[in-house]
Enzyme design. Structure first.
Site, PDB file in Angstrom:
ATOM      1  N   GLU A 135      17.883  24.211  10.551  1.00 21.80           N
ATOM      2  CA  GLU A 135      16.344  24.568  10.174  1.00 21.80           C
ATOM      3  C   GLU A 135      16.025  23.356   9.468  1.00 21.80           C
ATOM      4  OE1 GLU A 135      18.010  28.211   8.816  1.00 21.80           O
ATOM      5  OE2 GLU A 135      17.639  27.608   6.553  1.00 21.80           O
ATOM      6  N   LYS A 137      14.691  21.215   6.036  1.00 23.85           N
ATOM      7  CA  LYS A 137      14.960  21.369   4.812  1.00 23.85           C
ATOM      8  C   LYS A 137      13.672  21.167   4.086  1.00 23.85           C
ATOM      9  CE  LYS A 137      17.884  19.183   1.309  1.00 23.85           C
ATOM     10  NZ  LYS A 137      16.741  18.961   0.126  1.00 23.85           N
ATOM     11  N   ASP A 139      10.649  20.953   1.367  1.00 24.04           N
ATOM     12  CA  ASP A 139      10.651  19.799   0.190  1.00 24.04           C
ATOM     13  C   ASP A 139       9.839  20.330  -0.962  1.00 24.04           C
ATOM     14  OD1 ASP A 139      11.321  17.955  -1.433  1.00 24.04           O
ATOM     15  OD2 ASP A 139      10.395  16.145  -0.586  1.00 24.04           O
ATOM     16  N   TYR A 248      14.756  31.518   3.446  1.00 23.63           N
ATOM     17  CA  TYR A 248      15.889  31.045   4.240  1.00 23.63           C
ATOM     18  C   TYR A 248      17.222  31.586   4.162  1.00 23.63           C
ATOM     19  CZ  TYR A 248      15.859  27.415   0.679  1.00 23.63           C
ATOM     20  OH  TYR A 248      15.803  26.874  -0.352  1.00 23.63           O
ATOM     21  N   LYS A 343      19.960  14.351   5.624  1.00 23.56           N
ATOM     22  CA  LYS A 343      18.619  13.655   5.043  1.00 23.56           C
ATOM     23  C   LYS A 343      18.201  12.741   5.980  1.00 23.56           C
ATOM     24  CE  LYS A 343      18.742  14.309   0.577  1.00 23.56           C
ATOM     25  NZ  LYS A 343      17.626  14.962  -0.449  1.00 23.56           N
ATOM     26  N   CYS A 437      19.212 -11.320 -27.042  1.00 19.12           N
ATOM     27  CA  CYS A 437      18.744  -9.868 -26.775  1.00 19.12           C
ATOM     28  C   CYS A 437      17.386  -9.786 -26.965  1.00 19.12           C
ATOM     29  CB  CYS A 437      19.302  -8.724 -27.969  1.00 19.12           C
ATOM     30  SG  CYS A 437      18.639  -7.187 -27.963  1.00 19.12           S
ATOM     31  N   CYS A 455      24.290  -6.883 -25.637  1.00 14.33           N
ATOM     32  CA  CYS A 455      23.990  -7.178 -26.514  1.00 14.33           C
ATOM     33  C   CYS A 455      24.919  -6.327 -27.662  1.00 14.33           C
ATOM     34  CB  CYS A 455      22.540  -6.644 -27.188  1.00 14.33           C
ATOM     35  SG  CYS A 455      22.123  -6.765 -29.126  1.00 14.33           S
ATOM     36  N   CYS A 460      21.458  -3.436 -33.530  1.00 10.17           N
ATOM     37  CA  CYS A 460      20.118  -3.630 -32.664  1.00 10.17           C
ATOM     38  C   CYS A 460      19.366  -2.311 -32.410  1.00 10.17           C
ATOM     39  CB  CYS A 460      20.711  -4.007 -31.148  1.00 10.17           C
ATOM     40  SG  CYS A 460      19.492  -4.171 -30.156  1.00 10.17           S
TER      41      CYS A 460
END
Ligand code: IVH
Length: 701
Positions: A135, A137, A139, A248, A343, A437, A455, A460
């Site tokens: 099924e 997915k 979002d 679901y 995906k 830096c 650094c 810092c």
């Protein structure tokens, strides 16, 4: 949901109600019918997307009901369609536990991953051809709904998976979610349903247009719009946003007589049951197939339709259809072994790289960040992307002024895929990495084995500030309402210089700052105070020792009585701890040999922070601490998730497979290959469920 006979009846009734508005009192007999009627039209409109009457006509019916209820408030029931529109203004949300923890899914990206998933499922189940249900997915924002005695009683956000925020009033504004459903027809008295709250593409566009017309900035994507809407203080505002829901998954149910529900023997059966009861389940979108190849085909087929759908999906979910087999496959500590997300391909776009900024993190690492012409990418606007390190920039051949191809895969942070040198016109310039830096101007260093420049000036400013931001953050000391912005503000004003300073803030000065009322000051102060009691593993993580993540911090906390014990540990004894490799051991050792760090610990102790391993002291028996457990087969007394929770509470860990690192295998009914494997490893204690319960009790004594 409705038979054609019922459909006829509802249509006739609708006409009656619309044509001859009945006098209020005469409504009493028709009340139930009118409510049913409204629900019927809501269902046609919101679930089926196929309304049988005009919006105006629906409103008329709705007003008739309202009119009657105004006159007879004693007749108002919680499930009346008029009761969706909540009245509570400025609601705050309570944290409530889910009946079953909400796990997330493992991801797959291609046919190979899906084949792997199938192979493992076949091996574990011993079945050659598995039946799968696939099924979309969705979002959006995940949600769990609890119905008791046919009434919607709670709606909870995902939260941390174990508990979330109760947002029932807001969820009641979503008309595709029924306020009542006849679960009792199936003998079900209590049920927990999972789903996704979404905002359709068209509602999202409309909503953004409204925001822009009011001078507000538009939202990035429908997912954010949905989850933001769910947390609004005024349910009426939520109603305006036109949210929608797909349900679901049934995560838990209880029947009146304890009997099984025949319809609930497969996932497709659950979708059908939900659909039959009037829920919007992916009944039409789902497909049941045998074996993995048709799964792959369906995933690829659906991907091509992605942009034609009225709502956003970011992939497909593949689930083993038989619920009995789902039980057999069980879950790892993160996700079920019976389901996987597929995906869809990353979204891509091209834009121009305009500049590179160099940011200094809490470990002193200097990260180049590419500043881009803003570009819209699968729902979000992207204008800066980390480009990791100098080597990466050279390898990818990025130049300032370049056209670049960027991509965003689902939730993943956007990346620059490549530059497009063929589009250069000669004005592009080489990216120069700084020698100093960018914040404190001290010289940068790079170890040979490393790709990053650092650094190393521990004073810092950038590092000091980033360290404090990390210290107060959610996963570390979790000092609510402190946050990055306050750390920066207090630092700039000179109210905060270092980590111990967090516990020594000049509240009188802060109280006179703009935006700091008494309430926010009290909240901040009490959050800071309560963080002193955070368990040792959080403090260890919060210290920001390089390579020490949350899991390692837990291992470390479990290995000592007191944090100072680390001062006397050499690299070899650290290496003996689980998951601690050479790099990590070196870093921990270095940290505790540094006098400045030890001085900070002394200061924190004097301020009242928890430097001892409390659990270790209080339980006395620490036999389960650091011990590893694995369950196999079906347990008869405990739910698998509860049993795993008991292990974790007692300081033990759950493992995902049998190996020599496993201490206990708990064997339920029908145990299979794990038991066989464990028998071959002498050091594993193979115990029954009863023995396991006794062991836990003994440990709690
Ligand atoms: S099943 C225990 N099915 O994706 C299984 N999830 O990481 C529960 N999602 O958190 C999840 N569509 O919010 C499932 N058809 C679908 C889904 C879905 C979207 C979300 C859900 C979950 C996440 C997976």
């Amino acid at each position: 949901m409705y038979t054609s006979e019922q459909l006829q009846i509802f249509q006739t009734a609708t006409n009656q109600f619309l044509q001859s508005p009945i006098e209020a009192d005469a409504f009493l007999a028709n009340l139930v019918q009118l409510k049913d009627l409204l629900r019927f039209h809501e269902y046609r409109y919101y679930v089926l997307n196929d309304p049988l009457i005009a919006d105006f006509e629906y409103d008329q019916l709705f007003k008739q009901l309202q009119h009657f209820e105004n006159k007879h408030p004693d007749q108002i029931t919680a499930d009346s369609p008029t009761q969706r529109v909540g009245n509570s203004l400025n609601q705050s949300f309570q944290t409530v536990a889910h009946l079953v923890p909400m796990l997330s899914l493992d991801n797959s990206y291609n046919a190979e991953d899906l084949n792997d998933f199938d192979r493992k499922a076949r091996e574990l189940s011993g079945i050659d051809i598995i039946s799968y249900c696939i099924e979309p997915k969705f979002d959006g924002a995940s949600i769990s709904l609890v119905y008791e005695n046919d009434q919607l009683v709670r709606a909870i956000t995902r939260g941390d998976g174990v508990e979330g925020e109760e947002i029932t009033n807001n969820v009641k504004q979503i008309r595709s979610i029924p306020l009542t459903a006849r679960f009792s027809q199936y003998g079900i008295s209590q049920i927990e349903i999972r789903g996704e709250i979404i905002m359709s593409k068209s509602s999202f566009d409309k909503y953004n247009q409204l925001l822009v017309s009011k001078g507000d900035s538009p939202l990035a994507n429908p997912r954010n719009a949905a989850s933001g809407s769910l947390r609004m203080k005024d349910p009426k505002e939520v109603a305006l946003r036109n949210l929608d829901a797909f349900l679901y998954h049934i995560s838990y149910f209880q029947t009146i007589d304890g009997k099984k529900v025949e319809e609930l023997s497969s996932h497709a059966g659950s979708l059908q049951l939900l659909w039959d009861l009037g829920f919007r389940s992916p009944q039409k979108e789902k497909r049941v197939v045998q074996g993995i190849q048709p799964v792959i085909d369906y995933c690829l087929e659906f991907e091509t339709k992605r942009d034609d759908l009225p709502y956003e999906i970011d992939g497909m979910v593949v689930k083993v259809n038989s619920l009995a087999m789902q039980e057999t496959l069980g879950m790892t500590s993160h996700h079920p072994r019976w389901a996987i997300a597929y995906k869809f391909k990353a979204r891509q776009a091209t834009t121009r790289l305009r500049n590179i900024e160099f940011q200094v993190g809490r470990t002193g690492a200097v990260t180049p960040v590419a500043k881009l012409d803003p570009v819209y990418l699968g729902g979000v606007t992207v204008s800066s992307i980390s480009v990791h390190n100098e080597e990466y920039i050279r390898e990818k051949d990025f130049k300032i002024g370049d056209h670049v191809l960027i991509e965003r895969a689902g939730d993943v942070i956007p990346q620059i895929v490549k530059s497009l040198p063929e589009l250069r016109n000669g004005t592009e310039t080489t990216i120069l990495f700084p020698k100093q830096c960018p914040v404190c101007k001290s010289e940068l260093f790079k170890e040979e084995s490393e790709a990053v420049w650092r650094c190393i000036n521990i004073e810092c400013e950038a590092q000091v500030v980033e360290k404090m931001i990390h210290f107060v953050s959610k996963d570390a000391m979790d000092i609510k309402s402190f946050g990055e912005a306050n750390v920066r503000k207090f630092y700039e004003l000179g109210y905060l210089k270092d980590i111990p300073g967090i516990y020594n803030l000049p509240y009188d000065l802060i109280g006179s700052m703009e935006g700091f009322g008494k309430k926010s000051l009290d909240n901040l102060q009490s959050a800071i105070e309560s963080s002193k009691l955070q368990p040792l593993h959080r403090l260890i993580y919060a210290l920001g020792i390089r390579f020490v993540g949350e899991t390692t911090a837990k291992t470390l906390a479990n290995a000592v009585e007191n944090i100072y014990d680390f001062i006397s540990k050499d690299e070899a004894s650290l290496l003996a701890l689980e998951d601690v490799g050479i790099k990590v051991a070196k870093s921990i050792h270095q940290f505790f040999q540094n006098d400045q760090n030890i001085e900070i610990l002394h200061q924190l102790e004097a301020l009242g922070l928890q430097l001892k391993n409390i659990k270790k002291e209080s339980t006395g028996v620490d036999s389960l601490n650091g011990q590893t457990f694995l369950f196999t087969g079906t347990l008869s007394q405990l739910k698998r998730s509860d049993a795993e929770g008991m292990v974790e509470k007692s300081g033990g860990k759950i493992m995902s497979g049998v190996s020599s690192k496993l201490n206990y295998l708990i064997v339920g009914e029908d145990a299979g290959s794990k038991l066989e494997k464990a028998k071959r490893i002498n050091s594993i204690h193979i115990i029954s469920e009863d023995e396991f319960i006794a062991l836990i009790q003994q440990n709690q004594a």
